[in-house]
Design an enzyme around this catalytic site. Structure first.
Site, short mmCIF file in Angstrom:
data_model
loop_
_atom_site.label_atom_id
_atom_site.label_comp_id
_atom_site.label_asym_id
_atom_site.label_seq_id
_atom_site.Cartn_x
_atom_site.Cartn_y
_atom_site.Cartn_z
N SER A 69 -3.95 3.75 -18.25
CA SER A 69 -5.24 4.17 -17.69
C SER A 69 -5.87 5.34 -18.42
O SER A 69 -7.07 5.58 -18.29
CB SER A 69 -5.06 4.55 -16.22
OG SER A 69 -4.78 3.41 -15.46
N GLY A 113 0.82 -1.20 0.00
CA GLY A 113 0.00 0.00 0.00
C GLY A 113 0.85 1.24 0.00
O GLY A 113 2.07 1.19 0.21
N LYS A 136 -8.18 4.99 -7.40
CA LYS A 136 -8.65 6.03 -8.33
C LYS A 136 -9.99 6.59 -7.88
O LYS A 136 -10.24 7.81 -7.95
CB LYS A 136 -8.75 5.45 -9.74
CG LYS A 136 -7.41 5.07 -10.35
CD LYS A 136 -7.58 4.35 -11.66
CE LYS A 136 -6.22 3.95 -12.25
NZ LYS A 136 -6.36 3.19 -13.50
#
Length: 805
Positions: free
Chosen positions: A676, A353, A719
């Site tokens: 993306s 993370g 996101k």
């Protein structure tokens, strides 16, 4: 015996005594002593010498000096550098200090000088002969006094002088010499000296016997061996044990008490036997001792008892961390299995993370919940395999690796072992530490982990290994295969508020010496700090901002004498300055040629502004913003798709030959890459070419093909959280990413609208404000719009890498 009264300067002596007829050099440095010498030189060069009772006394008084001393004549005087005087004195006669007349500027005493009158009786003659014989024997055995001295002593006829000269040649304690000096009676003096010489003779005879015994056992060429055997002989005389044998027995006792595994115990016993055969001062002996210390210090059979109360462990995890539901469930599952299966191997968990989400502190909380020891080892920058497996004992300064060091530090064989920053290891010519970790982190191998230094299998299967990383793709694939990866995404705004109120604010108040009554911050104040002063996935920067508030509060309390500080949304800028970020970074109005994309970065998700402008030219496409190859290809694919849909979009076919197109992503100094932003760039292109505005409250992510298919991407949760922070209400994302919506917190999901698309036409239909073109028929199976090829739905490095929050 006659006596004579005189007044003389006194020179106190330290650690030395002068007999009559004795000639000796004295170094005089004390001020009083120097002045006493100078006074003696002015008079008739005669001075009284008496010894101090304690040599350490620098400024002796009357009670610190023996009363019996020697009257001496100063023969020579030489001044040395530094103010010291070297004098040559010769003892004349015994004398007694009757009284001290003065002590400034030097000692001046009234003395009673003795002169020796004697009659040589048979008793004196017998004592003299006995003393001379003993002295001759002493000189023969000791070898410390030149034989010529005996010749000069034998010819002496005066018994007093004989005793004084012999006493001056013997190495006696100062007290014994003083006793002889105080023996004014000649017979008493001879008797005392005879007793002392007899005692010294016995000591010298014992030394000679020891030397003879040692010589029989030693080899002529081994000086070191001779010294060692001499020590051994002395120890036998004193009844003491041999040092090496005593050390060997002590080590054997420790090995028996440690209850080592059979193989390790045999190895340890062999090392003890080797140690006993080595010379004590040999260099290898220190290596063996150090090795045995490590063997005995490791917890081969020591372990802590796990706290298997699931409810209690759950409460502890909730106390230390807010949220992180998946992690907490995994730990409670492990506890439940431990309660049912006593011999379960320790799991290998990897927390992945962004920074500041609590990966390291979570490991500490897990140890507290299990009541296990906690060890943390940072792998950032580790390049040497020996850091993991240790050095071989043949190297100078060899020591075990940090895994074994940590186990020793823990004192138990089942600690929680945190391997921090596992994605930041590197390698060089000294080996690959990530390859060495394979044995450590493989549950099928680590029960027989072998350290190069220990050279004995140590069981690591009971250790609970936890690793942390910021990026999964930087972890070597073989290591990933051995670990259970748990993703820790960024916190929502509400989670950050709760973390700040429950943990960060009380912690910083305590660390800054404040108490709860001195500083008040409401939830709304914390929320404003989160929105306008931080932009991150974790809470590290939030904690820094709270620490800044605490520092300024402490200063106000100390400087302005206030008792309480109230921080509100209205006065927070007095503590933190002008807001650094604008809450809701989405565009305020619908604009042409501007689309909002979503990116995944190392520190979580972020929004990505994509701008397109068109000007007269010859059909050139320009890409700027420091884009990576993948992103450039996405832009080319989007451009080609828009050109292929020119008719449906109402674009003149010659339009592209007369106009240049420029695609730019702001913050051009920051590298950006990943798949993306494909549909975002295509949408911005379509808007700029057709003149239709893009909705400002819409953000999008997804990859585009030449035929307009929208392919899935990774990092959806990060996101979405970034879009939520930016105030965006609608998100367009690939339909194949629908499964990723389950990971998004319900509070965030309820506030947002998700549009799942399969084709670019659907994106344009949703994102552009006007709908004046004919969308593609998705049910049409003609070859114009073929099915998309097979793809991998999860890509680790999604677009916008390295964009800071």
């Amino acid at each position: 015996m006659n006596s004579e009264i005189k007044i003389l300067p006194l020179l106190p002596l330290r650690g030395i005594l002068v007999f009559p007829y004795m000639v000796i050099h004295l170094d005089v440095g004390r001020e009083k002593s120097v002045q006493a010498i100078e006074e003696a030189m002015i008079q008739d060069r005669v001075i009284f010498l008496a010894t101090q009772k304690e040599a350490q006394t620098d400024d002796p008084g009357e009670d610190d000096i023996y009363k019996i001393g020697t009257v001496a004549e100063v023969k020579q005087l030489l001044k040395l550098p530094g103010g010291t005087i070297r004098v040559l004195v010769e003892g004349i006669a015994r004398a007694k200090a009757r009284r001290f007349i003065s002590d400034e500027p030097y000692f001046q005493v009234e003395i009673e000088q003795y002169s020796e009158d004697f009659q040589k009786t048979s008793e004196i003659e017998a004592l003299m002969r006995s003393l001379i014989y003993q002295f001759e024997q002493y000189v023969k055995l000791s070898k410390r006094i030149p034989p010529e001295t005996v010749v000069s002593v034998v010819n002496l006829e005066e018994p007093g002088r004989l005793a004084d000269i012999i006493a001056s040649h013997l190495s006696l304690r100062l007290e014994d010499k003083q006793n002889i000096l105080e023996a004014v009676n000649i017979i008493q003096r001879l008797e005392k000296l005879c007793a002392i010489v007899a005692k010294e003779l016995e000591i010298v005879e014992l030394e000679r016997k020891i030397n003879i015994r040692v010589r029989k056992q030693m080899e002529k060429t081994q000086k070191e061996y001779y010294l060692r055997e001499q020590m051994k002989a002395i120890q036998r005389e004193l009844g003491e044990k041999d040092e090496r044998m005593a050390e060997g027995e002590e080590l054997r006792e420790k090995i028996a008490e440690a209850k080592l595994p059979k193989e390790v115990e045999e190895k340890a016993i062999k090392e003890v036997e080797r140690l006993e055969k080595m010379p004590p001062m040999a260099a290898e002996a220190a290596v063996v001792r150090n090795y045995l210390d490590w063997l005995l210090a490791l917890p081969w059979n020591k372990s802590t008892r796990d706290r298997l109360d699931i409810k209690s462990a759950e409460n502890i995890l909730e106390e230390d961390h807010y949220g992180l539901k998946t992690v907490k469930e995994r730990i409670l599952e492990y506890l439940a299995i431990r309660k049912l299966a006593k011999k379960m191997k320790g799991p290998i968990i990897c927390f992945v993370g962004p920074p500041g989400v609590g990966k390291t502190s979570l490991g500490r909380s897990i140890a507290r919940a299990l009541e296990r020891k906690f060890i943390r080892m940072s792998l950032g920058g580790v390049r040497d395999e020996a850091e993991i497996r240790g050095h071989r004992r043949t190297y100078v300064g060899a020591m075990p690796g940090r895994i074994i060091q940590g186990i020793r530090q823990a004192g138990s064989k089942n600690p929680v072992f945190l391997l921090d920053e596992i994605d930041k290891m590197s390698m060089d010519f000294r080996g690959d530490p990530s390859a060495a970790l394979l044995e450590v982190l493989d549950p099928e191998q680590n029960n027989t982990f072998s350290d190069h230094y220990i050279e004995a299998a140590f069981d690591l299967s009971n250790v609970m290994f936890i690793t942390t990383a910021n990026l999964q793709h930087n972890i070597p694939r073989p290591l990933q295969d051995r670990m259970e990866i748990i993703y820790l995404s960024g916190y929502t705004e509400e989670e950050k508020v709760q973390i700040a109120m429950r943990y960060l604010l009380p912690k910083q108040i305590k660390e800054h010496g404040l108490d709860k009554s001195m500083l008040k911050m409401t939830e709304n104040t914390i929320r404003k700090v989160i929105r306008e002063y931080t932009r991150e996935s974790g809470v590290r920067n939030l904690e820094r901002q709270i620490a800044t508030v605490c520092r300024k509060t402490a200063r106000q309390i100390v400087s302005d004498k206030v008792k309480k500080v109230q921080v509100t949304p209205l006065n927070i800028n007095q503590f933190l300055g002008t807001p650094r970020f604008r809450y809701g970074v989405a565009e305020q109005d619908d604009q042409v040629g501007v689309a909002t994309g979503l990116a995944w970065t190392e520190v979580g998700g972020d929004t990505l502004a994509i701008e397109v402008t068109i000007y007269k030219g010859n059909g050139k496409l320009t890409l700027t913003g420091k884009l990576g190859d993948v992103m450039k290809e996405s832009a080319q694919a989007g451009y080609s798709y828009i050109r292929s849909r020119a008719v449906e979009l109402g674009i003149d076919e010659e339009y592209y030959d007369k106009q240049d197109i420029h695609i730019h992503i702001p913050e051009g100094a920051i590298p950006k890459d990943g798949p993306s932003a494909g549909i975002s760039m295509a949408c911005a292109l379509a808007s700029a070419i057709t003149g239709r505005k893009v909705r400002h409250d819409v953000a999008m992510t997804g990859e585009i093909t030449l035929r307009g298919r929208v392919l899935p991407v990774g990092g959806i949760k990060e996101k979405v959280l970034a879009a939520h922070r930016a105030g965006i209400k609608t998100i367009i994302m690939p339909k194949d990413n629908k499964k990723d919506l389950d990971e998004i917190p319900k509070k965030v999901k309820d506030k947002m609208h998700f549009v799942l698309v399969e084709h670019m036409d659907q994106v344009l239909d949703e994102a552009l404000t006007e709908k004046e073109f004919e969308p593609v028929d998705l049910s049409d199976t003609s070859p114009v719009v073929p099915q998309p090829p097979a793809y991998q739905p999860a890509v680790i490095n999604e677009g916008g890498a390295h964009i800071p929050s």
